[in-house]
Write an enzyme that holds these catalytic residues in place. Sequence first.
Site, PDB file in Angstrom:
ATOM      1  N   CYS A   1      70.689 100.562  79.371  1.00  0.00           N
ATOM      2  CA  CYS A   1      70.155 100.811  80.445  1.00  0.00           C
ATOM      3  C   CYS A   1      70.648 100.142  81.203  1.00  0.00           C
ATOM      4  CB  CYS A   1      68.987 101.821  81.268  1.00  0.00           C
ATOM      5  SG  CYS A   1      67.652 101.006  81.293  1.00  0.00           S
TER       6      CYS A   1
ATOM      7  N   ASN B   1      67.263  96.814  81.352  1.00  0.00           N
ATOM      8  CA  ASN B   1      66.573  97.073  80.429  1.00  0.00           C
ATOM      9  C   ASN B   1      64.650  96.154  80.917  1.00  0.00           C
ATOM     10  OD1 ASN B   1      66.251  95.803  76.494  1.00  0.00           O
ATOM     11  ND2 ASN B   1      66.016  97.544  77.688  1.00  0.00           N
TER      12      ASN B   1
ATOM     13  N   CYS C   1      63.292  99.317  83.042  1.00  0.00           N
ATOM     14  CA  CYS C   1      62.766 100.265  83.127  1.00  0.00           C
ATOM     15  C   CYS C   1      62.962 101.991  81.984  1.00  0.00           C
ATOM     16  CB  CYS C   1      63.377 101.290  85.250  1.00  0.00           C
ATOM     17  SG  CYS C   1      62.907 100.639  86.110  1.00  0.00           S
ATOM     18  N   ARG C   2      64.470 102.487  82.543  1.00  0.00           N
ATOM     19  CA  ARG C   2      64.815 104.028  81.765  1.00  0.00           C
ATOM     20  C   ARG C   2      64.837 103.470  80.080  1.00  0.00           C
ATOM     21  NH1 ARG C   2      69.895 105.212  84.987  1.00  0.00           N
ATOM     22  NH2 ARG C   2      69.887 102.429  84.936  1.00  0.00           N
ATOM     23  N   SER C   3      65.318 102.527  79.666  1.00  0.00           N
ATOM     24  CA  SER C   3      65.590 101.894  78.122  1.00  0.00           C
ATOM     25  C   SER C   3      63.926 101.909  77.688  1.00  0.00           C
ATOM     26  CB  SER C   3      66.653 101.522  77.963  1.00  0.00           C
ATOM     27  OG  SER C   3      66.925  99.939  78.378  1.00  0.00           O
TER      28      SER C   3
ATOM     29  N   ASP D   1      68.629 106.362  87.937  1.00  0.00           N
ATOM     30  CA  ASP D   1      67.525 105.476  88.164  1.00  0.00           C
ATOM     31  C   ASP D   1      66.709 104.692  89.064  1.00  0.00           C
ATOM     32  OD1 ASP D   1      67.332 102.449  88.693  1.00  0.00           O
ATOM     33  OD2 ASP D   1      69.542 101.632  88.916  1.00  0.00           O
TER      34      ASP D   1
HETATM   35  P1  4NP Z   1      66.751 100.216  84.095  1.00  0.00           P
HETATM   36  O1  4NP Z   1      66.720 100.064  86.145  1.00  0.00           O
HETATM   37  O2  4NP Z   1      68.364  99.658  84.319  1.00  0.00           O
HETATM   38  O3  4NP Z   1      66.676 101.522  84.225  1.00  0.00           O
HETATM   39  O4  4NP Z   1      66.031  99.363  83.896  1.00  0.00           O
HETATM   40  C1  4NP Z   1      67.513  99.012  86.807  1.00  0.00           C
HETATM   41  C2  4NP Z   1      66.627  97.666  86.719  1.00  0.00           C
HETATM   42  C3  4NP Z   1      66.565  96.471  87.109  1.00  0.00           C
HETATM   43  C4  4NP Z   1      68.291  97.037  88.189  1.00  0.00           C
HETATM   44  C5  4NP Z   1      68.766  98.601  88.276  1.00  0.00           C
HETATM   45  C6  4NP Z   1      68.590  98.953  87.583  1.00  0.00           C
HETATM   46  N1  4NP Z   1      68.378  95.947  89.558  1.00  0.00           N
HETATM   47  O5  4NP Z   1      69.718  95.980  89.913  1.00  0.00           O
HETATM   48  O6  4NP Z   1      67.898  94.731  89.336  1.00  0.00           O
END
Ligand code: 4NP
Length: 161
Positions: free
Chosen positions: A11, A14, A16-18, A129
């Site tokens: 993702c 790294n 939340c989703r992955s 997201d």
């Molecule tokens: P992820 O979510 O891609 O599912 O881990 C996010 C975590 C952090 C950010 C964006 C999405 N960020 O912009 O910091």
Amino acid sequence: MNFPVKVVFVCLGNICRSPTAEAVFQDMAHKRGVADKFEIDSAGVGNWHVGDRPDYRQAHAAEQRGYRLDSFARQIKKSDFDHYDLILSMDQSVHDSLIGMAKTETHRAKIKLFREFDPDSKGEKEVPDPYYGGPEGFGEVISIVERGCRNLLEQILVGEI
Ligand code: 4NP
């Protein structure tokens, strides 16, 4: 695909989703008694959260559904494209970044949109997201990831991919 099958979920951050997909896939493989047939990991396209634990909101939602998120964030790296058999992107922007990093057709062929394994996706291609959204987004990530991982695991075990 030859066992052990090496899978990395990717993702943006790294956190939340992955990491959720990593924990859910690991749990399903373990419960089916096939954990030794897999090497499972996750990574992010971005470097902002390298070394961090998963987002506490995602970790809390996961815990309520029986999963423990205990990874540390890392950034995807060039050698991952050689090492892993399947590189699963959580959304289109991540997918585009990974395709941009891939140096060969063999690498590109390993990259797939994870949501395409969700039998209930209704044509949606992304795992939304949850980072800047409300609390319900984290639970939704888990539901999507559960459906996608169940189908992905099945397809690998029956040799469809
Ligand atoms: P992820 O979510 O891609 O599912 O881990 C996010 C975590 C952090 C950010 C964006 C999405 N960020 O912009 O910091």
